[in-house]
Design a protein around this motif. Structure first.
Motif, PDB file in Angstrom:
ATOM      1  N   VAL A  92       0.811  -1.214   0.000  1.00  0.00           N
ATOM      2  CA  VAL A  92       0.000   0.000   0.000  1.00  0.00           C
ATOM      3  C   VAL A  92       0.845   1.263   0.000  1.00  0.00           C
ATOM      4  O   VAL A  92       0.610   2.182  -0.797  1.00  0.00           O
ATOM      5  CB  VAL A  92      -0.959   0.012   1.215  1.00  0.00           C
ATOM      6  N   LEU A  93       1.834   1.337   0.895  1.00  0.00           N
ATOM      7  CA  LEU A  93       2.580   2.579   1.062  1.00  0.00           C
ATOM      8  C   LEU A  93       3.687   2.775   0.038  1.00  0.00           C
ATOM      9  O   LEU A  93       3.889   3.893  -0.461  1.00  0.00           O
ATOM     10  CB  LEU A  93       3.171   2.658   2.479  1.00  0.00           C
ATOM     11  N   ARG A  94       4.406   1.721  -0.276  1.00  0.00           N
ATOM     12  CA  ARG A  94       5.553   1.890  -1.168  1.00  0.00           C
ATOM     13  C   ARG A  94       5.175   2.435  -2.539  1.00  0.00           C
ATOM     14  O   ARG A  94       5.883   3.299  -3.079  1.00  0.00           O
ATOM     15  CB  ARG A  94       6.326   0.574  -1.307  1.00  0.00           C
ATOM     16  N   PRO A  95       4.064   1.988  -3.152  1.00  0.00           N
ATOM     17  CA  PRO A  95       3.718   2.524  -4.477  1.00  0.00           C
ATOM     18  C   PRO A  95       3.431   4.022  -4.503  1.00  0.00           C
ATOM     19  O   PRO A  95       3.504   4.646  -5.563  1.00  0.00           O
ATOM     20  CB  PRO A  95       2.460   1.724  -4.860  1.00  0.00           C
ATOM     21  N   ILE A  96       3.086   4.619  -3.347  1.00  0.00           N
ATOM     22  CA  ILE A  96       2.752   6.043  -3.355  1.00  0.00           C
ATOM     23  C   ILE A  96       3.859   6.896  -2.745  1.00  0.00           C
ATOM     24  O   ILE A  96       3.651   8.094  -2.500  1.00  0.00           O
ATOM     25  CB  ILE A  96       1.426   6.302  -2.613  1.00  0.00           C
ATOM     26  N   LEU A  97       5.030   6.306  -2.492  1.00  0.00           N
ATOM     27  CA  LEU A  97       6.141   7.102  -1.991  1.00  0.00           C
ATOM     28  C   LEU A  97       6.500   8.161  -3.021  1.00  0.00           C
ATOM     29  O   LEU A  97       6.514   7.910  -4.217  1.00  0.00           O
ATOM     30  CB  LEU A  97       7.352   6.213  -1.709  1.00  0.00           C
ATOM     31  N   GLY A  98       6.806   9.337  -2.542  1.00  0.00           N
ATOM     32  CA  GLY A  98       7.082  10.449  -3.428  1.00  0.00           C
ATOM     33  C   GLY A  98       5.897  11.369  -3.609  1.00  0.00           C
ATOM     34  O   GLY A  98       6.041  12.496  -4.094  1.00  0.00           O
ATOM     35  N   GLN A  99       4.710  10.897  -3.226  1.00  0.00           N
ATOM     36  CA  GLN A  99       3.532  11.750  -3.259  1.00  0.00           C
ATOM     37  C   GLN A  99       3.584  12.717  -2.071  1.00  0.00           C
ATOM     38  O   GLN A  99       4.442  12.637  -1.206  1.00  0.00           O
ATOM     39  CB  GLN A  99       2.260  10.903  -3.211  1.00  0.00           C
ATOM     40  N   SER A 100       2.644  13.630  -2.033  1.00  0.00           N
ATOM     41  CA  SER A 100       2.624  14.611  -0.951  1.00  0.00           C
ATOM     42  C   SER A 100       2.377  13.927   0.390  1.00  0.00           C
ATOM     43  O   SER A 100       1.774  12.850   0.454  1.00  0.00           O
ATOM     44  CB  SER A 100       1.534  15.656  -1.204  1.00  0.00           C
ATOM     45  N   ALA A 101       2.856  14.581   1.441  1.00  0.00           N
ATOM     46  CA  ALA A 101       2.678  14.023   2.787  1.00  0.00           C
ATOM     47  C   ALA A 101       1.206  13.880   3.141  1.00  0.00           C
ATOM     48  O   ALA A 101       0.807  12.928   3.816  1.00  0.00           O
ATOM     49  CB  ALA A 101       3.387  14.910   3.820  1.00  0.00           C
ATOM     50  N   VAL A 102       0.384  14.802   2.656  1.00  0.00           N
ATOM     51  CA  VAL A 102      -1.049  14.739   2.946  1.00  0.00           C
ATOM     52  C   VAL A 102      -1.653  13.482   2.329  1.00  0.00           C
ATOM     53  O   VAL A 102      -2.489  12.802   2.948  1.00  0.00           O
ATOM     54  CB  VAL A 102      -1.758  15.999   2.414  1.00  0.00           C
ATOM     55  N   SER A 103      -1.219  13.137   1.120  1.00  0.00           N
ATOM     56  CA  SER A 103      -1.749  11.945   0.455  1.00  0.00           C
ATOM     57  C   SER A 103      -1.422  10.687   1.250  1.00  0.00           C
ATOM     58  O   SER A 103      -2.277   9.811   1.437  1.00  0.00           O
ATOM     59  CB  SER A 103      -1.181  11.831  -0.961  1.00  0.00           C
ATOM     60  N   ILE A 104      -0.193  10.605   1.734  1.00  0.00           N
ATOM     61  CA  ILE A 104       0.225   9.420   2.485  1.00  0.00           C
ATOM     62  C   ILE A 104      -0.523   9.334   3.808  1.00  0.00           C
ATOM     63  O   ILE A 104      -0.964   8.256   4.225  1.00  0.00           O
ATOM     64  CB  ILE A 104       1.747   9.450   2.711  1.00  0.00           C
ATOM     65  N   VAL A 105      -0.692  10.476   4.474  1.00  0.00           N
ATOM     66  CA  VAL A 105      -1.438  10.494   5.731  1.00  0.00           C
ATOM     67  C   VAL A 105      -2.875  10.038   5.500  1.00  0.00           C
ATOM     68  O   VAL A 105      -3.432   9.239   6.279  1.00  0.00           O
ATOM     69  CB  VAL A 105      -1.402  11.901   6.362  1.00  0.00           C
ATOM     70  N   MET A 106      -3.498  10.517   4.418  1.00  0.00           N
ATOM     71  CA  MET A 106      -4.873  10.122   4.124  1.00  0.00           C
ATOM     72  C   MET A 106      -4.972   8.628   3.856  1.00  0.00           C
ATOM     73  O   MET A 106      -5.961   7.985   4.213  1.00  0.00           O
ATOM     74  CB  MET A 106      -5.400  10.910   2.924  1.00  0.00           C
ATOM     75  N   VAL A 107      -3.945   8.064   3.220  1.00  0.00           N
ATOM     76  CA  VAL A 107      -3.942   6.619   2.971  1.00  0.00           C
ATOM     77  C   VAL A 107      -3.894   5.856   4.290  1.00  0.00           C
ATOM     78  O   VAL A 107      -4.614   4.864   4.479  1.00  0.00           O
ATOM     79  CB  VAL A 107      -2.758   6.226   2.069  1.00  0.00           C
ATOM     80  N   THR A 108      -3.063   6.303   5.229  1.00  0.00           N
ATOM     81  CA  THR A 108      -2.986   5.603   6.516  1.00  0.00           C
ATOM     82  C   THR A 108      -4.297   5.734   7.292  1.00  0.00           C
ATOM     83  O   THR A 108      -4.715   4.792   7.968  1.00  0.00           O
ATOM     84  CB  THR A 108      -1.825   6.141   7.379  1.00  0.00           C
TER      85      THR A 108
END
Length: 301
Positions: A92-108
């Protein structure tokens, strides 16, 4: 008469502090997961509380369905939840690395909601509360007029042992030293031949295993249910208070939150207990924005 009243009040205060320290250990362990993941990947995992919930249910299944004794159920829950954490980072997380911090937080955050939904869909779980069988339930110890439950002793002792093991790993093992290098500067660590991506997955696995321990320790106090992961909301202030880049700070912050919460719930009006952790965070952000043990120096390897 006055001396007797003062003695009773003192015993009450000590009792509250001990209860607060035990609860604070739970907060500290969850905050430890926040800090571990943030130091390694600069990602805030708001699903850490749900990993605690998954670990608690894994321990419950290992104990009731497989018939494992308490400590083996704990180890099984750690292993199962570590696999979940490892898989979340990889899939889940590795494919979106490099995206904005907000995007990653929303995914979690989304992972947390999905985890709660999936757990409630299980036929044997649903929205009911469940009891984890523990060998020390109901045991108490009397120390100088203070009553200490065995659950609190186990929580505090296990937290001390776990912190000692983590400290030894980071100081004396190659993997721990490599993780420290990654937390300082991922790019420099990569150029030095350190497998940064693999270590990130391992950090997620370790943080998930720590959350599972917190879930198993919390279970005798609050039972096991699908919404027990919301405790992560209170653990987040613990990470902020200790300094979001400090592992010892996470534990200290958790202890502060636990004690303040217990004292506020007993001495102040109703409602202050839940608000107290966030009041402490606001005060900390005003007085010491980096937290008690937060790093103020530049990153280096």
């Amino acid at each position: 008469m006055g001396n007797a009243d003062e003695g009773v009040r003192l015993l009450q205060f000590i009792q509250l502090v001990i209860s607060g320290l035990a609860q604070g250990c739970i907060y500290g362990l969850i905050a430890l997961g926040f800090v571990l993941i943030y130091k390694a990947t600069e990602t805030v995992n708001f699903a850490q509380g749900e990993l605690l919930m998954i670990g608690a249910f894994a321990g419950l299944f290992a104990s009731t369905l497989l018939g494992l004794p308490y400590w083996l159920a704990l180890l099984s829950a750690m292993a199962a939840t570590a696999i979940v954490g490892f898989g979340l980072e990889r899939v889940v997380l590795r494919p979106i690395l490099g995206q904005s911090a907000v995007s990653i937080v929303m995914v979690t955050i989304g992972i947390g909601y999905m985890s709660r939904g999936l757990v409630t869909m299980l036929p044997v779980v649903g929205t009911d509360t469940h009891t984890l069988p523990v060998p020390f339930r109901g045991e108490v110890f009397h120390v100088g007029g203070v009553v200490i439950s065995a659950e609190h002793i186990v929580i505090i002792a296990t937290t001390i042992v776990l912190c000692a093991l983590l400290a030894a790993m980071f100081r004396y093992t190659k993997m721990g030293i490599a993780m420290q290098a990654v937390s300082q500067n991922q790019l420099a660590a990569y150029y030095m031949g350190i497998p940064v991506k693999r270590l990130s997955s391992l950090v997620w696995a370790i943080a998930a295993a720590v959350a599972a321990i917190a879930g198993i320790l919390l279970a005798p106090l609050t039972f096991i249910h699908a919404n027990m992961g919301f405790i992560g909301i209170k653990a987040f202030p613990a990470a902020v208070i200790g300094g979001f880049t400090s592992l010892p700070g996470a534990i200290v912050g958790g202890l502060i939150i636990g004690v303040v919460e217990q004292l506020a719930g007993f001495y102040l009006m109703e409602g202050f207990k839940d608000a107290a952790p966030f009041i402490v965070v606001l005060a900390m952000l005003i007085l010491k924005p980096n937290g008690l043990f937060g790093e103020t120096m530049r990153k280096k390897v």
